[in-house]
Design a protein around this motif. Sequence first.
Motif, PDB file in Angstrom:
ATOM      1  N   LEU A  85       0.849  -1.182   0.000  1.00 10.39           N
ATOM      2  CA  LEU A  85       0.000   0.000   0.000  1.00 10.39           C
ATOM      3  C   LEU A  85       0.888   1.236   0.000  1.00 10.39           C
ATOM      4  CD1 LEU A  85      -1.305  -2.232   2.245  1.00 10.39           C
ATOM      5  CD2 LEU A  85      -3.203  -0.724   1.848  1.00 10.39           C
ATOM      6  N   GLY A  86       0.454   2.267  -0.694  1.00 11.95           N
ATOM      7  CA  GLY A  86       1.190   3.518  -0.734  1.00 11.95           C
ATOM      8  C   GLY A  86       0.636   4.491   0.291  1.00 11.95           C
ATOM      9  N   ILE A  87       1.519   5.294   0.875  1.00  9.53           N
ATOM     10  CA  ILE A  87       1.123   6.275   1.887  1.00  9.53           C
ATOM     11  C   ILE A  87       1.574   7.649   1.419  1.00  9.53           C
ATOM     12  CG2 ILE A  87       1.434   6.998   4.279  1.00  9.53           C
ATOM     13  CD1 ILE A  87       1.682   4.048   5.000  1.00  9.53           C
ATOM     14  N   LEU A  88       0.620   8.570   1.337  1.00 11.06           N
ATOM     15  CA  LEU A  88       0.886   9.904   0.812  1.00 11.06           C
ATOM     16  C   LEU A  88       1.609  10.820   1.797  1.00 11.06           C
ATOM     17  CD1 LEU A  88      -2.460  10.460  -1.086  1.00 11.06           C
ATOM     18  CD2 LEU A  88      -0.181  10.194  -2.098  1.00 11.06           C
ATOM     19  N   LEU A 133       5.782   3.221   2.162  1.00  7.69           N
ATOM     20  CA  LEU A 133       5.131   2.002   1.684  1.00  7.69           C
ATOM     21  C   LEU A 133       4.786   1.129   2.884  1.00  7.69           C
ATOM     22  CD1 LEU A 133       7.620   1.127  -1.187  1.00  7.69           C
ATOM     23  CD2 LEU A 133       5.355   2.183  -1.438  1.00  7.69           C
ATOM     24  N   LEU A 134       3.603   0.560   2.845  1.00 11.20           N
ATOM     25  CA  LEU A 134       3.170  -0.365   3.880  1.00 11.20           C
ATOM     26  C   LEU A 134       3.076  -1.744   3.249  1.00 11.20           C
ATOM     27  CD1 LEU A 134       2.194  -0.666   6.809  1.00 11.20           C
ATOM     28  CD2 LEU A 134      -0.131  -0.338   5.962  1.00 11.20           C
ATOM     29  N   LYS A 135       3.830  -2.686   3.797  1.00 15.05           N
ATOM     30  CA  LYS A 135       3.886  -4.047   3.258  1.00 15.05           C
ATOM     31  C   LYS A 135       3.200  -5.003   4.224  1.00 15.05           C
ATOM     32  CE  LYS A 135       7.140  -3.133  -0.006  1.00 15.05           C
ATOM     33  NZ  LYS A 135       7.196  -3.575  -1.360  1.00 15.05           N
ATOM     34  N   LEU A 136       2.148  -5.662   3.751  1.00 18.01           N
ATOM     35  CA  LEU A 136       1.468  -6.696   4.524  1.00 18.01           C
ATOM     36  C   LEU A 136       2.030  -8.025   4.041  1.00 18.01           C
ATOM     37  CD1 LEU A 136      -2.211  -5.355   4.245  1.00 18.01           C
ATOM     38  CD2 LEU A 136      -0.433  -4.710   5.896  1.00 18.01           C
ATOM     39  N   ASN A 137       2.890  -8.631   4.822  1.00 21.87           N
ATOM     40  CA  ASN A 137       3.608  -9.830   4.420  1.00 21.87           C
ATOM     41  C   ASN A 137       2.992 -11.078   5.030  1.00 21.87           C
ATOM     42  OD1 ASN A 137       5.552  -8.289   3.005  1.00 21.87           O
ATOM     43  ND2 ASN A 137       6.544  -7.826   4.950  1.00 21.87           N
ATOM     44  N   ARG A 138       2.400 -11.890   4.176  1.00 21.93           N
ATOM     45  CA  ARG A 138       1.789 -13.165   4.579  1.00 21.93           C
ATOM     46  C   ARG A 138       0.706 -13.007   5.633  1.00 21.93           C
ATOM     47  NH1 ARG A 138       6.938 -17.227   5.208  1.00 21.93           N
ATOM     48  NH2 ARG A 138       7.319 -17.529   3.010  1.00 21.93           N
ATOM     49  N   ILE A 191      -3.917   6.394   2.678  1.00 20.34           N
ATOM     50  CA  ILE A 191      -3.405   5.084   2.263  1.00 20.34           C
ATOM     51  C   ILE A 191      -4.128   4.620   1.006  1.00 20.34           C
ATOM     52  CG2 ILE A 191      -3.243   2.640   2.873  1.00 20.34           C
ATOM     53  CD1 ILE A 191      -2.697   3.394   5.700  1.00 20.34           C
ATOM     54  N   THR A 192      -3.360   4.121   0.037  1.00 19.78           N
ATOM     55  CA  THR A 192      -3.894   3.618  -1.223  1.00 19.78           C
ATOM     56  C   THR A 192      -3.326   2.229  -1.509  1.00 19.78           C
ATOM     57  OG1 THR A 192      -3.973   5.859  -2.119  1.00 19.78           O
ATOM     58  CG2 THR A 192      -4.044   4.058  -3.714  1.00 19.78           C
ATOM     59  N   PRO A 193      -4.182   1.251  -1.825  1.00 19.68           N
ATOM     60  CA  PRO A 193      -3.648  -0.064  -2.208  1.00 19.68           C
ATOM     61  C   PRO A 193      -2.933   0.031  -3.552  1.00 19.68           C
ATOM     62  CG  PRO A 193      -6.055  -0.057  -2.264  1.00 19.68           C
ATOM     63  CD  PRO A 193      -5.624   1.288  -1.817  1.00 19.68           C
ATOM     64  N   LEU A 194      -1.747  -0.562  -3.656  1.00 18.28           N
ATOM     65  CA  LEU A 194      -0.987  -0.527  -4.904  1.00 18.28           C
ATOM     66  C   LEU A 194      -1.062  -1.861  -5.641  1.00 18.28           C
ATOM     67  CD1 LEU A 194       2.171   1.418  -3.680  1.00 18.28           C
ATOM     68  CD2 LEU A 194       0.069   2.310  -4.719  1.00 18.28           C
ATOM     69  N   TYR A 195      -0.722  -2.957  -4.949  1.00 14.24           N
ATOM     70  CA  TYR A 195      -0.824  -4.269  -5.593  1.00 14.24           C
ATOM     71  C   TYR A 195      -0.790  -5.389  -4.566  1.00 14.24           C
ATOM     72  CZ  TYR A 195       4.286  -4.350  -5.168  1.00 14.24           C
ATOM     73  OH  TYR A 195       5.571  -4.312  -4.684  1.00 14.24           O
ATOM     74  N   LEU A 196      -1.295  -6.526  -4.994  1.00 13.83           N
ATOM     75  CA  LEU A 196      -1.253  -7.764  -4.221  1.00 13.83           C
ATOM     76  C   LEU A 196      -0.432  -8.755  -5.018  1.00 13.83           C
ATOM     77  CD1 LEU A 196      -2.253  -9.739  -1.971  1.00 13.83           C
ATOM     78  CD2 LEU A 196      -4.180 -10.240  -3.481  1.00 13.83           C
ATOM     79  N   GLU A 197       0.518  -9.384  -4.360  1.00 13.33           N
ATOM     80  CA  GLU A 197       1.363 -10.371  -5.011  1.00 13.33           C
ATOM     81  C   GLU A 197       1.107 -11.724  -4.358  1.00 13.33           C
ATOM     82  OE1 GLU A 197       5.895 -10.265  -6.642  1.00 13.33           O
ATOM     83  OE2 GLU A 197       5.489  -9.306  -4.727  1.00 13.33           O
ATOM     84  N   GLU A 198       0.806 -12.712  -5.184  1.00 15.59           N
ATOM     85  CA  GLU A 198       0.613 -14.074  -4.696  1.00 15.59           C
ATOM     86  C   GLU A 198       1.751 -14.935  -5.202  1.00 15.59           C
ATOM     87  OE1 GLU A 198      -3.223 -15.281  -6.119  1.00 15.59           O
ATOM     88  OE2 GLU A 198      -4.253 -14.327  -4.442  1.00 15.59           O
TER      89      GLU A 198
END
Length: 126
Positions: A10-13, A76-81, A99-106
């Motif tokens: 997620l991106g943080i302004l 940047l906020l990283k939600l890891n697992r 806060i804005t979601p940028l991408y989800l990686e699987e």
Amino acid sequence: MITINKYMTLGILKDNIHDITKDLQNILNVHFEEHESSYWGEYTVAILSERESIKLTYNYVDDDWQEEEFKQYPLLLKLNRVKEPEKMMNLLCSKLSYITPLYLEEIEARVGRRKYYNDDRQDELY
């Protein structure tokens, strides 16, 4: 059993890592610890379990971008697992307008990686 690990960015302004950390602690009721490394620079992390963590980092560290295509976000906020990262993302985005979601990686072991962007880009498979 096939395990799919999810990583959400997620991106943080805003650019004050300490204020954002306080906001995240209040909303998620988790404790963040401050760290510093040669790669990540100054960052904070909340360890949720042996596998799950939430990391707040600067996007620009030592003259290099972590996410060059998202230069408008200083943090940047990283939600890891994290279990149910979409649910956590919805909670954070509803409470914190910056806060804005940028991408989800699987990532699926021995199969590949798929990246889902929050904009009009097509999903990418690696």
